[in-house]
Write an enzyme that holds these catalytic residues in place. Structure first.
Site, PDB file in Angstrom:
ATOM      1  N   GLN A   4      -4.730  10.818   2.225  1.00 20.97           N
ATOM      2  CA  GLN A   4      -3.702  10.002   1.571  1.00 20.97           C
ATOM      3  C   GLN A   4      -3.618  10.307   0.082  1.00 20.97           C
ATOM      4  O   GLN A   4      -4.620  10.260  -0.631  1.00 20.97           O
ATOM      5  CB  GLN A   4      -3.996   8.515   1.752  1.00 20.97           C
ATOM      6  CG  GLN A   4      -2.871   7.668   1.171  1.00 20.97           C
ATOM      7  CD  GLN A   4      -3.138   6.177   1.240  1.00 20.97           C
ATOM      8  OE1 GLN A   4      -4.040   5.685   0.575  1.00 20.97           O
ATOM      9  NE2 GLN A   4      -2.374   5.479   2.050  1.00 20.97           N
ATOM     10  N   MET A  35      -9.557   3.130   3.053  1.00 20.86           N
ATOM     11  CA  MET A  35      -9.729   2.061   2.067  1.00 20.86           C
ATOM     12  C   MET A  35     -10.550   2.590   0.897  1.00 20.86           C
ATOM     13  O   MET A  35     -11.677   3.060   1.090  1.00 20.86           O
ATOM     14  CB  MET A  35     -10.434   0.867   2.711  1.00 20.86           C
ATOM     15  CG  MET A  35      -9.531   0.116   3.682  1.00 20.86           C
ATOM     16  SD  MET A  35     -10.334  -1.353   4.330  1.00 20.86           S
ATOM     17  CE  MET A  35     -11.549  -0.617   5.390  1.00 20.86           C
ATOM     18  N   GLY A  43      -8.568  -1.998   9.065  1.00 18.74           N
ATOM     19  CA  GLY A  43      -9.237  -1.873   7.778  1.00 18.74           C
ATOM     20  C   GLY A  43     -10.458  -2.767   7.723  1.00 18.74           C
ATOM     21  O   GLY A  43     -11.532  -2.438   8.251  1.00 18.74           O
ATOM     22  N   ARG A  44     -10.273  -3.953   7.149  1.00 20.84           N
ATOM     23  CA  ARG A  44     -11.414  -4.830   6.875  1.00 20.84           C
ATOM     24  C   ARG A  44     -12.169  -5.274   8.119  1.00 20.84           C
ATOM     25  O   ARG A  44     -13.351  -5.598   8.038  1.00 20.84           O
ATOM     26  CB  ARG A  44     -10.929  -6.050   6.074  1.00 20.84           C
ATOM     27  CG  ARG A  44     -10.418  -5.674   4.690  1.00 20.84           C
ATOM     28  CD  ARG A  44      -9.638  -6.797   4.064  1.00 20.84           C
ATOM     29  NE  ARG A  44      -8.422  -7.075   4.834  1.00 20.84           N
ATOM     30  CZ  ARG A  44      -7.629  -8.100   4.629  1.00 20.84           C
ATOM     31  NH1 ARG A  44      -7.912  -8.970   3.686  1.00 20.84           N
ATOM     32  NH2 ARG A  44      -6.530  -8.276   5.361  1.00 20.84           N
ATOM     33  N   CYS A  57      -0.193   0.559  -2.309  1.00 20.40           N
ATOM     34  CA  CYS A  57      -1.290   0.041  -3.137  1.00 20.40           C
ATOM     35  C   CYS A  57      -0.754  -0.970  -4.158  1.00 20.40           C
ATOM     36  O   CYS A  57       0.175  -0.668  -4.908  1.00 20.40           O
ATOM     37  CB  CYS A  57      -2.005   1.197  -3.848  1.00 20.40           C
ATOM     38  SG  CYS A  57      -3.367   0.595  -4.866  1.00 20.40           S
TER      39      CYS A  57
HETATM   40  C1  LIG Z   1     -10.961  -2.640  -0.414  1.00 20.48           C
HETATM   41  C2  LIG Z   1      -9.675  -2.124   0.139  1.00 20.48           C
HETATM   42  C3  LIG Z   1      -9.244  -0.863  -0.185  1.00 20.48           C
HETATM   43  C4  LIG Z   1      -8.026  -0.378   0.337  1.00 20.48           C
HETATM   44  N1  LIG Z   1      -7.645   0.880   0.007  1.00 20.48           N
HETATM   45  C5  LIG Z   1      -6.511   1.399   0.544  1.00 20.48           C
HETATM   46  C6  LIG Z   1      -6.138   2.735   0.288  1.00 20.48           C
HETATM   47  O1  LIG Z   1      -6.823   3.491  -0.422  1.00 20.48           O
HETATM   48  N2  LIG Z   1      -4.988   3.182   0.858  1.00 20.48           N
HETATM   49  C7  LIG Z   1      -4.218   2.383   1.684  1.00 20.48           C
HETATM   50  O2  LIG Z   1      -3.201   2.830   2.187  1.00 20.48           O
HETATM   51  N3  LIG Z   1      -4.555   1.120   1.927  1.00 20.48           N
HETATM   52  C8  LIG Z   1      -5.682   0.616   1.394  1.00 20.48           C
HETATM   53  N4  LIG Z   1      -6.050  -0.673   1.682  1.00 20.48           N
HETATM   54  C9  LIG Z   1      -5.194  -1.470   2.591  1.00 20.48           C
HETATM   55  C10 LIG Z   1      -5.642  -1.305   4.051  1.00 20.48           C
HETATM   56  O3  LIG Z   1      -5.451   0.019   4.470  1.00 20.48           O
HETATM   57  C11 LIG Z   1      -4.862  -2.219   5.005  1.00 20.48           C
HETATM   58  O4  LIG Z   1      -3.515  -1.835   5.044  1.00 20.48           O
HETATM   59  C12 LIG Z   1      -4.963  -3.678   4.616  1.00 20.48           C
HETATM   60  O5  LIG Z   1      -6.278  -4.014   4.211  1.00 20.48           O
HETATM   61  C13 LIG Z   1      -4.574  -4.581   5.778  1.00 20.48           C
HETATM   62  O6  LIG Z   1      -5.302  -4.275   6.930  1.00 20.48           O
HETATM   63  P1  LIG Z   1      -6.659  -5.050   7.375  1.00 20.48           P
HETATM   64  O7  LIG Z   1      -6.303  -6.508   7.484  1.00 20.48           O
HETATM   65  O8  LIG Z   1      -6.988  -4.398   8.697  1.00 20.48           O
HETATM   66  O9  LIG Z   1      -7.687  -4.807   6.313  1.00 20.48           O
HETATM   67  C14 LIG Z   1      -7.225  -1.186   1.175  1.00 20.48           C
HETATM   68  C15 LIG Z   1      -7.676  -2.457   1.492  1.00 20.48           C
HETATM   69  C16 LIG Z   1      -8.864  -2.941   1.004  1.00 20.48           C
HETATM   70  C17 LIG Z   1      -9.310  -4.328   1.373  1.00 20.48           C
END
Ligand SMILES: Cc1cc2nc3c(=O)[nH]c(=O)nc-3n(C[C@H](O)[C@H](O)[C@H](O)COP(=O)(O)O)c2cc1C
Length: 303
Positions: free
Chosen positions: A54, A1, A207-208, A83
């Site tokens: 990535q 992230m 992620g979050r 993204c």
């Molecule tokens: C602040 C933030 C930054 C993120 N940056 C990336 C990233 O750099 N590359 C990516 O593939 N996904 C990124 N994501 C998406 C997460 O990898 C993930 O797919 C998405 O948040 C859903 O999963 P979660 O509900 O577990 O957070 C980001 C999400 C958030 C909230």
């Protein structure tokens, strides 16, 4: 992230038992231009092995060049096709690649030819509700040499709103012959196991849910092995926070540690008595000693 999963945070997650960590997204353009800030994103410790890197970009030649460089830094190569951020999609990168599947195929093929690392591709369900094309994209990625797929089943236009549609993960799993990793809305240990069971996916990405709660990983593994969930004592929480802080200092120095740990401290304190006042204080402090003292007095005072 992006902005979150730097080396200190990844190391904290590794200590909780996670199998694989990925870098923040890294600009292929920035990397081939040797940008200092870009190279910083590749900092990792041996404890983070295997480390996925990535890349984002839109030009097959640039991405191939960047993929070659990555071989020195990581063990897995990943392409970001998910993204949703305006600046990124306007440049044709991130989720914008999903709008042109042929071009996406060219990008993946070029990276595949340039690198012998295992390669994953991360994408969303589609651009918007009327252009859901994750199955087409998944099949193209497989044909072009991806070794595994990662799906965050929301559209670009959804951003992070609503719920991730886990049915899409199940459908993708049925449609391809390479491993599928599901991402989206795993906030509890139950969620993690439910995603595995409901979708048949081969792995889950969190992620979050790990914001201020790296123990989520350990608890998913415990639940998977039929063990009781671990309640995190105040002492264990404090130990993890101090460790996170020290790793930050070692990686980026005191000043940056003091500023950037603020958001993590807010997450670590979420739901605890007195968290509002603690957060307010933390956001005023920029001296490292004072911050450490405030952390100790808040978290050890929780008993
Ligand atoms: C602040 C933030 C930054 C993120 N940056 C990336 C990233 O750099 N590359 C990516 O593939 N996904 C990124 N994501 C998406 C997460 O990898 C993930 O797919 C998405 O948040 C859903 O999963 P979660 O509900 O577990 O957070 C980001 C999400 C958030 C909230």
């Amino acid at each position: 992230m992006a902005g979150i999963t730097n080396s200190p945070f990844r190391q904290i997650c590794k200590l909780s038992g996670v199998g694989l960590v990925y870098s923040e997204m890294i600009s292929a353009n920035g990397l081939i231009r040797d940008g200092q800030r870009t190279l910083e994103l590749l900092q990792r410790s041996p404890a983070e092995t295997p480390f996925g890197v990535q890349l984002f970009g839109d030009d097959p030649t640039v991405l191939a060049e960047a993929a070659k460089i990555i071989s020195e830094y990581g063990e897995i190569l990943d392409l970001n096709m998910g993204c949703p951020v305006k600046k990124v999609v306007r440049s044709g990168a991130g989720c914008a690649l999903m709008q042109n599947p042929l071009h996406a195929g060219d990008v993946i093929s070029a990276m595949r030819k340039a690198s012998s690392l295992p390669m994953t591709v991360k994408f969303r369900s589609g651009w918007d509700i009327s252009t859901i094309n994750f199955i087409e994209i998944g099949k193209i990625a497989e044909q072009c040499g991806a070794d595994a797929l990662i799906l965050h089943p929301r559209t670009r236009c959804q951003g992070f709103a609503g719920q991730a549609n886990w049915n899409h993960i199940a459908q993708l799993k049925q449609a391809v012959n390479i491993p599928v990793i599901g991402s989206g809305d795993i906030m509890t240990a139950d969620d993690g196991l439910r995603m595995l069971q409901q979708t048949g996916c081969d792995g889950i990405m969190i992620g979050r849910g790990c914001y201020g709660n790296p123990w989520l990983i350990e608890n998913i593994l415990r639940q998977q092995n039929g063990k009781d969930l671990r309640d995190i004592s105040a002492q264990q929480r404090l130990q993890t926070i101090i460790r996170h802080f020290k790793l930050y200092q070692q990686s980026f120095g005191d000043r940056r540690a003091a500023t950037e740990m603020r958001k993590h401290l807010c997450w670590y304190s979420r739901g605890l008595t007195g968290a509002g006042e603690f957060r307010f204080r933390v956001n005023q402090i920029d001296q490292i000693d004072e911050l450490e003292e405030t952390i100790h007095s808040f978290f050890s005072g929780l008993g």
